[in-house]
Design an enzyme around this catalytic site. Structure first.
Site, PDB file in Angstrom:
ATOM      1  N   CYS A  77     -56.565  13.528 -33.744  1.00  0.00           N
ATOM      2  CA  CYS A  77     -55.954  12.317 -33.198  1.00  0.00           C
ATOM      3  C   CYS A  77     -54.716  12.650 -32.364  1.00  0.00           C
ATOM      4  CB  CYS A  77     -55.661  11.317 -34.312  1.00  0.00           C
ATOM      5  SG  CYS A  77     -55.249   9.681 -33.668  1.00  0.00           S
ATOM      6  N   HIS A 176     -61.044  10.252 -36.081  1.00  0.00           N
ATOM      7  CA  HIS A 176     -60.582  10.687 -37.396  1.00  0.00           C
ATOM      8  C   HIS A 176     -61.748  11.196 -38.233  1.00  0.00           C
ATOM      9  CE1 HIS A 176     -56.400   9.381 -37.238  1.00  0.00           C
ATOM     10  NE2 HIS A 176     -56.845   8.464 -36.407  1.00  0.00           N
ATOM     11  N   GLU A 178     -61.674  12.550 -41.069  1.00  0.00           N
ATOM     12  CA  GLU A 178     -61.433  12.226 -42.486  1.00  0.00           C
ATOM     13  C   GLU A 178     -61.829  10.802 -42.821  1.00  0.00           C
ATOM     14  OE1 GLU A 178     -59.204  12.373 -40.132  1.00  0.00           O
ATOM     15  OE2 GLU A 178     -57.544  10.990 -40.474  1.00  0.00           O
TER      16      GLU A 178
END
Lengths: 194, 251
Positions: A77, A176, A178
């Site tokens: 990011c 992202h 995650e």
């Protein structure tokens, strides 16, 4: 596997640590030079604003450290944007690992670009197991331009931008991983296996 | 291509999921983390946790819940319910929440939106607006839609956007719980008026309602609770339907 997650004044790092934990990696949040240098992998996460982040990194000389590492390195990011040369966000000179400019999305559509969008033109072992119908989760107002030398996947929002970048040991992703369900886990697992 | 998002909402009380109709006849619906994981596996694009606990211990239990969700769930989630200041937001984001949502506190103190956006970035500040039509005019309501305010919905939505909201979660109290479809007209108005995403909420009863809110209602995301909890519509089935109807949906 020791993973250093670089600690600086950026938000949303906890989720990266939890994702590493789910994948069985031993991740620590640190800004200690020696710990970062000795780790097997380095992750540079973050959400926030570019100029404030660069100022913080420079004050702690983390900018020099980041540019000099030689283990696999993954910017996420804001981490991707900071690895580029320059960001339009407060006209900020960034780390310059990738000679690419970061621009603001024009107001033709809703900005920020929030939600799930697919990866296209995939070319990298980091993306093994994925296709152009693999979706990742985005939240951003600025994007890195496409550069065929370094762009290893694009995403389309108003126009194509760099979804992922790669140069030597440096990898970076605008979305992202995650928070990107199984697709994100595949990318993080591939990174850990580099 | 950017996809339309399907968002299950989980009401949480004292750390447990509860389900009921219009906040009455609440019954235990299990562990919010387990339920969230199941929705994530089924293809939910995000989750919203709305804490309806009304005790002084509230913030601590909410932080504990957020920590447990963040450890387990691999999709983004928003947390809301009684958040009023920058310290609340900081505690929840540090625990791993991706976004927070504020409602009554923004009405009471609009500057809180500016402060939160400046401190943490617009991308994680969702302003929830409960709207109800009174004699042809849409007014903002607070306290779960029970308390009317003098604010008109469109003007308030514009104001919070200017103050730094990153998304609007618009719940129509006229449609909520009725299962007759979302409030497409006002959702479309806000979506055209504002440059930020609109999450439509209230009124989902069948799959067609989602199609309507994404087309006629121009919503970027649609939120629903009971139809998912009571398994009236499954997320995989809904997503297949919307894709067949030509909408951009994450598979």
């Amino acid at each position: 596997m020791d993973v250093a997650v670089i600690k600086y004044n950026a938000g949303n790092v906890q989720s990266v640590l939890y994702a590493m934990e789910r994948l069985g990696a031993n991740a620590i949040l640190t800004d200690d030079w020696e710990t970062i240098k000795k780790s097997d992998k380095v992750i540079f996460p973050g959400q926030g604003e570019a100029s404030t982040a660069m100022k913080y990194l420079k004050e702690r000389k983390l900018d020099q450290l980041i540019s000099s590492l030689d283990q696999p390195f993954f910017g996420i990011c804001l981490g991707l944007q900071l690895l580029c040369e320059h960001s339009e966000e407060y006209d900020t000179t960034c780390l310059g690992v990738f000679p690419i400019r970061v621009k603001k999305f024009p107001p033709n559509e809703k900005v920020p670009h929030i939600g799930w969008n697919n990866l296209q033109q995939l070319k990298s072992p980091l993306l093994e197991g994925l296709t152009d119908s693999s979706y990742v989760y985005y939240v951003h107002s600025y994007y890195a331009e496409v550069d065929p030398r370094y762009t290893i996947a694009t995403t389309h929002y108003m126009h194509d931008f760099s979804a992922l970048l790669h140069k030597d040991n440096y990898y970076a992703m605008q979305a992202h991983p995650e928070k990107s369900s199984e697709v994100g886990e595949t990318i993080l697992t591939n990174f850990l296996n580099l | 291509m950017l996809t339309k998002r399907i968002i299950p909402c989980l009401d949480v009380m004292n750390g447990r999921t509860v389900k009921g109709v219009n906040f009455v006849q609440l019954r235990d619906a299990g562990d919010p983390v387990e339920l969230g994981s199941i929705y994530a596996q089924e293809g939910a694009d995000e989750l919203v946790y709305l804490d309806i606990t009304a005790t002084v211990e509230k913030r601590k239990t909410l932080v504990d819940l957020v920590t447990r969700v963040a450890k387990t769930v691999n999709i983004p989630f928003t947390v809301g319910g009684g958040i009023s200041n920058v310290d609340d937001v900081k505690a929840l984001l540090n625990a791993g929440a991706d976004k927070i949502s504020i409602n009554s506190a923004a009405v009471k103190n609009p500057k809180a939106v500016d402060e939160m956006a400046r401190e943490f970035g617009s991308q994680c500040i969702v302003v929830a607006i409960d709207t109800k039509n009174i004699d042809g005019i849409d007014f903002v309501h607070t306290h779960g839609g029970r308390k009317p305010t003098v604010l008109q919905t469109r003007e308030w939505a514009k104001e919070v956007t200017d103050r730094g909201a990153g998304e609007i979660l618009l719940t129509s109290m006229d449609h909520d719980g009725v299962k007759n479809g979302f409030a497409n007209e006002i959702t479309a108005d806000l979506s055209s008026l504002l440059a930020i995403p609109i999450i439509a909420s209230g009124g989902a009863g069948k799959m067609e309602h989602f199609k309507e809110v994404f087309t006629a209602g121009k919503a970027d995301a649609a939120l629903a609770a009971s139809i998912f909890h009571f398994k009236e519509i499954s997320i995989p089935e809904l997503k297949r339907y919307l894709e067949n109807e030509g909408l951009s949906i994450r598979k």
